[in-house]
Design a protein around this motif. Sequence first.
Motif, PDB file in Angstrom:
ATOM      1  N   PHE A  32      -2.181  -1.178  -7.154  1.00 48.43           N
ATOM      2  CA  PHE A  32      -3.096  -1.072  -6.012  1.00 48.43           C
ATOM      3  C   PHE A  32      -4.287  -2.012  -6.180  1.00 48.43           C
TER       4      PHE A  32
ATOM      5  N   LEU B 277       1.297   4.301  -2.870  1.00 47.72           N
ATOM      6  CA  LEU B 277       1.215   5.720  -2.541  1.00 47.72           C
ATOM      7  C   LEU B 277       2.433   6.473  -3.068  1.00 47.72           C
ATOM      8  N   TYR B 278       3.633   5.938  -2.840  1.00 51.45           N
ATOM      9  CA  TYR B 278       4.857   6.594  -3.298  1.00 51.45           C
ATOM     10  C   TYR B 278       4.933   6.652  -4.829  1.00 51.45           C
TER      11      TYR B 278
ATOM     12  N   LYS C  76       0.829  -1.205   0.000  1.00 53.30           N
ATOM     13  CA  LYS C  76       0.000   0.000   0.000  1.00 53.30           C
ATOM     14  C   LYS C  76       0.868   1.262   0.000  1.00 53.30           C
ATOM     15  N   THR C  77       1.959   1.236   0.770  1.00 54.10           N
ATOM     16  CA  THR C  77       2.875   2.378   0.815  1.00 54.10           C
ATOM     17  C   THR C  77       3.568   2.563  -0.529  1.00 54.10           C
TER      18      THR C  77
ATOM     19  N   ALA D 228       0.826   2.516 -10.547  1.00 46.86           N
ATOM     20  CA  ALA D 228       0.319   2.618  -9.178  1.00 46.86           C
ATOM     21  C   ALA D 228      -1.133   2.154  -9.092  1.00 46.86           C
TER      22      ALA D 228
ATOM     23  N   THR E 116       2.393   6.892  -6.772  1.00 44.43           N
ATOM     24  CA  THR E 116       1.453   7.947  -7.154  1.00 44.43           C
ATOM     25  C   THR E 116       2.073   9.327  -6.979  1.00 44.43           C
ATOM     26  N   ILE E 117       2.725   9.546  -5.851  1.00 44.98           N
ATOM     27  CA  ILE E 117       3.368  10.837  -5.599  1.00 44.98           C
ATOM     28  C   ILE E 117       4.454  11.110  -6.634  1.00 44.98           C
TER      29      ILE E 117
END
Length: 374
Positions: free
Chosen positions: A292, A244-245, A240-241, A288, A247-248
């Motif tokens: 996910f 997120l990374y 999950k992390t 991402a 995506t950023i």
Amino acid sequence: MFWIVSGEGIFHGLAAAIKNKYGLVQDKTSWQIAVTDQLSFFERLLVGISNQLHHTVWNGFTFYDLIFPLFIFIAGVSMPFSYSKQLNGLPDAKKKIYRSLIKRTILLLLLGMIVNGLLQFKPYDETRFASVLGRIALSCFFAAIIYLNASFRWRIVWIVVLLVGYWLLLTLIPVPGFGAGNLAAEGNFAAYIDRLFLPGKLHRSVYDPEGLLSTIPAIATALLGIFTGEFLRLQKYSAKTKALYLTIAGVLLLLVGWLWGLALPINKNMWTGSFVLYTGGWSLLLLALFYFVIDVLGYKTWSLPFVWMGCNSILIYMAAHGVVDFLSTSEFVFGGIIKQFSPQWSEALLWTGVALIQFAALYFLYKRKLFLKL
């Protein structure tokens, strides 16, 4: 791969039916269909998807422009996973990898020329040697060499040198008759190099979108994928992390690519540095999203047909580009059913038949573990 072997045909067929129904205008250069208020939301969506499945004429960006760099990006993502296993304590591992790399590169170059019609034995000046598969081969070859021999920091340096160096070549070196910094189709430095040194036929007469100089920044596209693959292999972050990374990072690359595009246009044909970063951002965002949905949430079954396609991507690409006449096959198999519908839907239904035939063949190969490996 789905979009370029059958998906685009389905949506172009649907959009053509809507265009004919309402008498919409289609630009003969960009193939964009004008959208009017008389269309329903669903019709607007279908026409919008069809419009995105055409390359931009020169500067700019559509979804279709993303497919090629996304393929190179994903090839880069796979390298850390593949090479880490081969390098794990094996003697002379690099030599074996180099031999495999050279073999794969040569084969892809040849297959690309075959897709272009090499076996038709046309005259030299009518034979196109540059190709999509050729660019994949060369960009991934040099990116792999950098990955195998450079530290993390030096790989970052390589990306900067490749992108900024290419930018300086485009803007500072004068082209005879056009001067320096001309970024038009004929006047840019990459096109000039193609006319001077690229053998055979140029795809667009004054330049080739898979030409020599524009392959340099494509190496950076593969390197972005390699960085992503290395990140995904890290054990210290949860899935999950990682999503997120990713995506950023994707949003940041999109922003930097867009900002750079104000000075150096986002352009697929020249494969500009802004195009590399902008498409890299979209590639990260798509990765991402699917990471996910599939790895974090565990929704995998829906993606199986695309797994079949991905396992034989080179094979289906070659088959769909001149080796197999899928349209005629679809007409032969589904022609009787298609005739039961209004003629305006014939194109979309014919291409739907193509997709069904392709997926059936790919499923057959997948179940019998028959894969085209290079």
